[in-house]
Design an enzyme around this catalytic site. Structure first.
Site, PDB file in Angstrom:
ATOM      1  N   THR A 166       0.866  -1.187   0.000  1.00  0.00           N
ATOM      2  CA  THR A 166       0.000   0.000   0.000  1.00  0.00           C
ATOM      3  C   THR A 166       0.897   1.229   0.000  1.00  0.00           C
ATOM      4  O   THR A 166       2.123   1.108  -0.097  1.00  0.00           O
ATOM      5  CB  THR A 166      -0.894   0.050   1.259  1.00  0.00           C
ATOM      6  N   ASN A 213      -3.078  -7.156   8.989  1.00  0.00           N
ATOM      7  CA  ASN A 213      -1.825  -6.685   8.411  1.00  0.00           C
ATOM      8  C   ASN A 213      -2.050  -5.298   7.838  1.00  0.00           C
ATOM      9  O   ASN A 213      -2.762  -5.138   6.856  1.00  0.00           O
ATOM     10  CB  ASN A 213      -1.368  -7.656   7.323  1.00  0.00           C
ATOM     11  N   PHE A 214      -1.462  -4.308   8.469  1.00  0.00           N
ATOM     12  CA  PHE A 214      -1.619  -2.933   8.006  1.00  0.00           C
ATOM     13  C   PHE A 214      -0.294  -2.380   7.486  1.00  0.00           C
ATOM     14  O   PHE A 214       0.023  -1.204   7.660  1.00  0.00           O
ATOM     15  CB  PHE A 214      -2.264  -2.078   9.104  1.00  0.00           C
ATOM     16  N   ASP A 215       0.476  -3.250   6.875  1.00  0.00           N
ATOM     17  CA  ASP A 215       1.644  -2.831   6.093  1.00  0.00           C
ATOM     18  C   ASP A 215       2.648  -2.003   6.895  1.00  0.00           C
ATOM     19  O   ASP A 215       3.174  -1.014   6.406  1.00  0.00           O
ATOM     20  CB  ASP A 215       1.166  -2.051   4.845  1.00  0.00           C
ATOM     21  N   ASN A 216       2.875  -2.420   8.127  1.00  0.00           N
ATOM     22  CA  ASN A 216       3.859  -1.730   8.978  1.00  0.00           C
ATOM     23  C   ASN A 216       3.530  -0.242   9.163  1.00  0.00           C
ATOM     24  O   ASN A 216       4.406   0.609   9.190  1.00  0.00           O
ATOM     25  CB  ASN A 216       5.279  -1.905   8.408  1.00  0.00           C
TER      26      ASN A 216
END
Ligand SMILES: *[C@@H]1O[C@H](CO)[C@@H](O)[C@H](O)[C@H]1NC(C)=O
Ligand SMILES: *[C@@H]1O[C@H](CO)[C@@H](O)[C@H](O)[C@H]1NC(C)=O
Ligand SMILES: *[C@@H]1O[C@H](CO)[C@@H](O)[C@H](O)[C@H]1NC(C)=O
Ligand SMILES: *[C@@H]1O[C@H](CO)[C@@H](O)[C@H](O)[C@H]1NC(C)=O
Ligand SMILES: *[C@@H]1O[C@H](CO)[C@@H](O)[C@H](O)[C@H]1NC(C)=O
Ligand SMILES: *[C@@H]1O[C@H](CO)[C@@H](O)[C@H](O)[C@H]1NC(C)=O
Length: 404
Positions: free
Chosen positions: A76, A180-183
């Site tokens: 993202t 999972n929020f892409d770090n």
């Protein structure tokens, strides 16, 4: 170029939960696709019966445009912002398919690991509860796909974007979050609904330009009336769907692969009477997703036009793949044009192809959808995209995003 291809493939695999010695096990792109499409359930507002029907407007709306930095995550794009007083900086996924602005909050019942410290509302002098105290339940639940969600209580805070300090933004303070929020440390919704950042700021337009995945350079996310594209930009109208008012629907009328205009019925991409179907543009879905028969026609066209043997890419969640030994991709893959109403979008190959000779695969980053079609962020790399909410149009043009 080989290096770039490696990077692109790395992006496809890097969100796999368990790293492996070979780096190619356990990849499932399809599991991520819906991750950021929201299924909202806000228990109290909006709109609570005893409160205004929309979020509180900023009490001190910025007099100039608001801009902040945007950069690629693994799948993202993340924007920089800060919450509270004193401001706590963090990064959040910029999502045009959802509305809520949220970050993880103390006290935390369940939180995923994030790169910055958790926001503590009791440590901020500008935090206020969103709810009227007489409202019984100030909690919210916001789910993305069927695996990720945030749950917590609604608040109002001062947010900082670049140099603009904006009080009075309604947001979700998440104390039970999973997925999972892409770090990142949360999501900033840029959808059409009243809870999104663009709606709360009251601006008529915003633009972003997505740098290529793997590129560490930043670009600008711009909100305000001074956003402009050049005369080369093309425009296509937004379409509304009363069943899903937060999404930005586009009118996709056809697709050309190489010299072949795919034989797909004109109703393939239309919104059905029950609100299903249609095509949305989403900054937070990675691959483009197409319903049948468009998907199978596209797959057939690539397979008949590529001079490479068909290969199995299912380990990567991709289904249109070929054996690849490091050939020059330019001139090897057929061209791809998406025909939107009033605008033909001719895509450079690196907006729809991922190729890596080290694993011997070249794949088209388009997957099948069962209902909604999605124009994903992989196809939007190196493109300046302007959402004009007043003119109700999307405009776009090729750009070198870190130079804008
Ligand atoms: C967090 O939310 C999920 C989904 O609503 C729920 O099943 C779970 O029990 C909650 N966890 C805690 C610690 O409250
Ligand atoms: C408030 O909302 C939460 C989250 O859905 C729910 O579990 C709880 O039962 C609600 N409480 C009241 C008092 O309605
Ligand atoms: C989530 O959705 C996928 C695909 O639709 C399905 O296979 C999976 O079982 C679902 N998971 C849960 C926990 O519902
Ligand atoms: C997460 O992001 C931070 C910077 O925001 C970076 O330092 C860290 O290496 C990243 N972690 C992972 C696992 O990518
Ligand atoms: C990042 O920006 C710098 C300075 O403009 C440029 O030299 C460099 O090539 C860019 N990196 C990439 C990967 O595009
Ligand atoms: C790849 O092919 C294109 C056109 O056929 C050519 O312009 C380019 O120089 C080639 N690139 C390499 C690395 O050989």
């Amino acid at each position: 170029m080989a290096k770039l291809l490696q990077l692109l493939l790395l992006f496809l695999i890097s969100f796999a939960a368990a790293p492996s010695m070979t780096g190619v096990v356990g990849i499932n792109l399809s599991g991520l696709i819906r991750r950021l499409l929201p299924k909202i359930r806000i228990n109290s507002p909006p709109p609570p019966s005893n409160a205004p029907s929309s979020p509180p407007p900023p009490s001190n709306a910025p007099s100039t445009d608001v801009q902040t930095l945007l950069y690629s995550g693994d799948y993202t794009f993340l924007m920089e912002l800060a919450i509270g007083t004193p401001p706590l900086s963090y990064s959040a996924i910029m999502s045009t398919s959802s509305d809520l602005i949220w970050t993880q909050c103390l006290p935390c019942l369940q939180c995923f690991s994030q790169p910055t410290s958790l926001y503590d509302p009791s440590g901020s002098s500008t935090y206020a509860s969103y709810c009227d105290p007489s409202a019984a339940n100030c909690s919210y639940y916001y789910g993305y796909g069927n695996t990720s969600f945030t749950q917590g209580f609604l608040g109002v805070e001062t947010f900082t974007f670049g140099s603009a300090v904006v009080p009075g933004i309604a947001f979700g303070c998440g104390n039970n979050n999973s997925g999972n929020f892409d770090n990142s440390s949360g999501v900033v919704g840029m959808g059409r609904g009243s809870w999104s950042l663009v709606s709360q700021l009251g601006y008529g337009m915003f633009s972003y330009c997505l740098t290529p995945f793997g590129d560490t350079n930043t670009s600008r996310l711009l909100l305000g009336d001074m956003v402009t594209l050049t005369a080369q930009a093309q425009s296509t109208p937004f379409v509304t769907n009363p069943s899903a008012p937060s999404f930005y629907y586009l009118s996709l009328q056809g697709i050309t692969v190489g010299e072949t205009e795919l034989p797909i019925p004109s109703t393939t991409f239309s919104i059905a009477a029950d609100g299903t179907g249609g095509v949305i543009i989403d900054s937070s879905s990675t691959p483009t997703m197409l319903v049948d028969p468009a998907y199978s026609e596209l797959k057939g066209a690539f397979e008949s036009q590529m001079n490479l043997p068909v290969a199995d890419g299912s380990a990567y969640g991709l289904d249109i793949c070929f054996e690849y030994a490091g050939e020059n991709v330019t001139g090897l893959v057929p061209g791809l044009v998406f025909h939107f109403e009033g605008a033909d979008m001719e895509l450079p190959w690196d907006n729809y192809i991922v190729a890596d000779s080290s694993v011997g695969l070249l794949c088209v980053v388009i997957v099948e959808s069962s209902d909604l079609s999605i124009f994903g962020n992989y196809m939007q790399q190196n493109m300046h995209v302007l959402y004009d909410l007043v003119g109700d149009t999307l405009s776009f043009e090729a750009a070198q995003c870190d130079q804008l």
